[in-house]
Motif scaffolding. Sequence first.
Motif, PDB file in Angstrom:
ATOM      1  N   ASN A  48       0.803  -1.216   0.000  1.00 17.44           N
ATOM      2  CA  ASN A  48       0.000   0.000   0.000  1.00 17.44           C
ATOM      3  C   ASN A  48       0.837   1.267   0.000  1.00 17.44           C
ATOM      4  OD1 ASN A  48      -2.615   0.477  -0.343  1.00 17.44           O
ATOM      5  ND2 ASN A  48      -3.211   0.228   1.801  1.00 17.44           N
TER       6      ASN A  48
ATOM      7  N   THR B  27       2.201   4.825  -1.021  1.00 18.67           N
ATOM      8  CA  THR B  27       1.842   6.046  -1.733  1.00 18.67           C
ATOM      9  C   THR B  27       2.981   7.038  -1.595  1.00 18.67           C
ATOM     10  OG1 THR B  27       0.807   7.021   0.193  1.00 18.67           O
ATOM     11  CG2 THR B  27      -0.638   5.844  -1.303  1.00 18.67           C
ATOM     12  N   LYS B  28       3.064   7.911  -2.579  1.00 19.83           N
ATOM     13  CA  LYS B  28       4.062   8.979  -2.495  1.00 19.83           C
ATOM     14  C   LYS B  28       3.461  10.236  -3.093  1.00 19.83           C
ATOM     15  CE  LYS B  28       8.047  11.095  -2.216  1.00 19.83           C
ATOM     16  NZ  LYS B  28       8.710  11.355  -0.918  1.00 19.83           N
ATOM     17  N   LYS B  29       3.511  11.286  -2.307  1.00 22.51           N
ATOM     18  CA  LYS B  29       3.076  12.578  -2.807  1.00 22.51           C
ATOM     19  C   LYS B  29       4.234  13.539  -2.558  1.00 22.51           C
ATOM     20  CE  LYS B  29      -0.918  15.589  -2.640  1.00 22.51           C
ATOM     21  NZ  LYS B  29      -2.208  15.838  -1.999  1.00 22.51           N
TER      22      LYS B  29
ATOM     23  N   PHE C 120      -1.016  12.332  -6.462  1.00 26.82           N
ATOM     24  CA  PHE C 120      -0.099  11.315  -5.980  1.00 26.82           C
ATOM     25  C   PHE C 120       0.818  10.853  -7.116  1.00 26.82           C
ATOM     26  CE2 PHE C 120      -3.432  11.033  -2.820  1.00 26.82           C
ATOM     27  CZ  PHE C 120      -2.695  10.924  -1.660  1.00 26.82           C
TER      28      PHE C 120
ATOM     29  N   VAL D 248       2.688   8.179  -6.660  1.00 30.00           N
ATOM     30  CA  VAL D 248       2.490   6.741  -6.533  1.00 30.00           C
ATOM     31  C   VAL D 248       1.273   6.575  -5.639  1.00 30.00           C
ATOM     32  CG1 VAL D 248       3.432   4.595  -5.634  1.00 30.00           C
ATOM     33  CG2 VAL D 248       4.946   6.214  -6.786  1.00 30.00           C
ATOM     34  N   ASP D 249       0.306   5.788  -6.115  1.00 27.79           N
ATOM     35  CA  ASP D 249      -0.986   5.766  -5.446  1.00 27.79           C
ATOM     36  C   ASP D 249      -1.344   4.347  -4.999  1.00 27.79           C
ATOM     37  OD1 ASP D 249      -3.416   6.430  -4.508  1.00 27.79           O
ATOM     38  OD2 ASP D 249      -4.245   7.144  -6.412  1.00 27.79           O
ATOM     39  N   ARG D 250      -1.250   4.064  -3.727  1.00 29.51           N
ATOM     40  CA  ARG D 250      -1.652   2.789  -3.117  1.00 29.51           C
ATOM     41  C   ARG D 250      -1.212   1.578  -3.941  1.00 29.51           C
ATOM     42  NH1 ARG D 250      -7.635   4.238  -3.040  1.00 29.51           N
ATOM     43  NH2 ARG D 250      -6.770   5.511  -4.705  1.00 29.51           N
TER      44      ARG D 250
ATOM     45  N   PRO E  83       8.528   6.906   1.237  1.00 28.13           N
ATOM     46  CA  PRO E  83       7.100   6.835   0.925  1.00 28.13           C
ATOM     47  C   PRO E  83       6.295   7.737   1.861  1.00 28.13           C
ATOM     48  CG  PRO E  83       7.871   4.777   1.920  1.00 28.13           C
ATOM     49  CD  PRO E  83       9.069   5.642   1.727  1.00 28.13           C
ATOM     50  N   SER E  84       5.180   8.274   1.337  1.00 25.62           N
ATOM     51  CA  SER E  84       4.314   9.082   2.199  1.00 25.62           C
ATOM     52  C   SER E  84       3.549   8.176   3.153  1.00 25.62           C
ATOM     53  CB  SER E  84       3.325   9.896   1.360  1.00 25.62           C
ATOM     54  OG  SER E  84       4.011  10.636   0.383  1.00 25.62           O
TER      55      SER E  84
ATOM     56  N   GLY F  55       0.726   6.969 -11.597  1.00 24.31           N
ATOM     57  CA  GLY F  55       0.863   6.558 -10.212  1.00 24.31           C
ATOM     58  C   GLY F  55       0.047   5.345  -9.816  1.00 24.31           C
ATOM     59  N   ARG F  56      -0.799   4.857 -10.722  1.00 23.10           N
ATOM     60  CA  ARG F  56      -1.645   3.710 -10.388  1.00 23.10           C
ATOM     61  C   ARG F  56      -1.111   2.444 -11.034  1.00 23.10           C
ATOM     62  NH1 ARG F  56      -7.241   5.943 -10.152  1.00 23.10           N
ATOM     63  NH2 ARG F  56      -7.017   7.421  -8.439  1.00 23.10           N
TER      64      ARG F  56
END
Lengths: 217, 215, 323
Positions: free
Chosen positions: C6, C8-10, C17, C19-21, C55-56, C214-215
């Motif tokens: 999971n 994510t990176k913002k 995002f 990178v999203d989940r 990572p966020s 990002g998905r």
Amino acid sequence: MSPFYFILNNFSLVLEYAMNHISLVLTVLVLSLSFWIFTGLIISRYDRLASAVISFSNILFCIPSISLFGLFMTMPGFGLGRKTAVVVLVLYAMMPLVRSVYLGVKSVDASVVDAGRGMGMTTSQILLKIRIPMAWPMIFAGIRVSVVLITGIATMATFIGEKNLGRLIHQGITRGNADMIIAGAIIVSLMALLLDYIMGRIQKKIVSPGLRFQPGD
Amino acid sequence: MSFDPGLFMKAMSHQAPPYILEHLNLVLIPMGIAILIALPTGIVITRPGYRHLSPRIMAVFNAGQTIPPLAVIAIFFPFLGLGYGPAILALTIYALMPIARNTITGISTVPEDIKEAARGMGMTSWQVLRRVELPLSVPAIMSGIKTSAVLTVSTAVLAALVGGKGMGAIIFAGINFFQPELILAGTIYIGAMAVFIERFIVLMEWLLSPAHLKG
Amino acid sequence: MIELENITKKFPGADSFSVDRISFRVNEGNICVFLGPSGCGKTTILRMINRLEEPSSGNIFVNGKNVLEVDPSGLRQSMGYVIQQIGLLPHRTIEQNVGLVPELLGWEADKTRKRVRELLEVMGLKPDEVVRKYPHQLSGGQMQRVGVARAMAADPPIMLMDEPFGAVDPIVRIRLQDEFLSLQQKFQKTICFVTHDINEAIKMGDYLIILNQGRLIQMGSPIDVLTSPADEFVLSLIGEDRGVKILDLTRCETLMEPMRETPDDLMGSGCFVQSIQPVKLALEVMMKKDSDHVAVCREEKVIGLLSWKNIKKHINRVSGEDE
């Protein structure tokens, strides 16, 4: 042309002035290198501090050297003599040195730094093994500019009591003696060229051959 | 040594101002002549026929910069006597070097492929110079003019030593009489002139730069 | 084994995002390719594995250990890292470049020197010729090889490669890919490989992870992705020549009809392929020999027959077109 005869006829005086000149220049050089290279490295870590320090050094550099000599001379604790001369010249060398160290360290190719980080180098390893070695060509350019600068501006210290080659030029003006002026100018120039040459040799020893192809060498 | 605010105010309001115009002349006249000489020289030296000379000419300029400013100012006066003329001549020579150096570097570092493309489109060598090489060298040339101007503003102080007057007169008076008030007043006016001239050149650079180089 | 949970990176200041989940796992000894257009987050994911980016939210485990809980320098030293710009240190010789991580790890000079030479040799460079040279004296292809050798210096079980062959011309790139694949046969590293080139992805990857904005859009083996693309985006990424790409990945034995003896008309015609060779090669043989079928052999023995009809049927099936 008789500047040559002037030098021969007044050899011991010229020698004394030249020795005073070079000892002043070397003192200033050693102090400047230790202060300003260190300062340049420090400010490369702190961007806001960097812009303040660099602006300050730019302002200093724009003040005519004679004013700086004069102002320090009249400050309590300075007065006529070598101490004032050294302080002013060290301040003058700040701009080229701090700037070249800062820009040299900062302008290292980002992909090289990234590769270093990616291989697990710490920030200080990156500074010591990547940034500084890659900055040497630019740092040396700054050192060579400041050596020439210091040697030339040191002549102005004659107005605050230094007995150096500037005195030949100054007295040449007051006496209307062209030979004296030219003799002083030539020796100062040769001294600057010699110091620049020596720095160039040291640069060849220190800068990696892998960087020779880059401009700024 | 003490600092007398009254004396300083008097220096600022009465003693220094008469020297402003003289000092500006000592900067603007040499700068003007230097630009008129250095630009065409730089352009000629970078033409194909003369390009092989440019390393040697650069070496001369590099050596020229090792001559201390004091010596440059002093060197003409035994032949030409005291006064404005020798000072202006000396300052012109001093102002010339950074401009010529940067013009040569600027023009000769215009990428070869851009010039090649321009020739390929049928431009004559005059058009390549006028439309490609010069516009692309504007930043380098202007930075040379800037360096030169800042140097000249402070070197012009030394003109006072050879009877060329200018703001140097009040600064040397301050040194001779140990009066920091005079030195400071003169220095402030010089600093203001340097800033003013530098801003003016930055403005000119912006006006002359090709659109894509404008910040 | 590398496991993302999971993630994510913002980036600060960004409105979306990067990178999203995203969750996935890379098995030991596999090459996992992150594929997608620029800005899809593939490089960011790679850089989070060795903590060049944090990572966020989410967790990353390498061999069961949470990377966020270990010292980043040590973590990075334990993984090879190769980037498109190569990033060789211009002021150091090739020997010093390749020996960098061993130097950081405090190896003895002698051991490092031996290891450097061994690796240069493995990478197809002549150690005696290059060790004393500086990066600018090498060609692009040589530099890429040195970049890979440097990453492998301390024999890390994991390699992170960000478009490692992206800066060389296509011919050199293909050669480097082939060489790298045969090295991988031998060394069995766990590799995360970033590319935007579908052909490279299919060729290098045991497993593809396809990303967009990002998905995670699709993951699976190259043949899975080719035969059943998840959506229009993947389809457009694969391109028009999906059928041909599939033939490149399909072994002849999967499409052949079993047979014991060579048919008479193929006797002595030279019209045969090996069972593990790609179907595309069978097509080439057919064209060259002007035949519509080839014999499929396992070593010396004929085991089947592959005909143009079988191939066409297969293409139509996977492209979802009617016969």
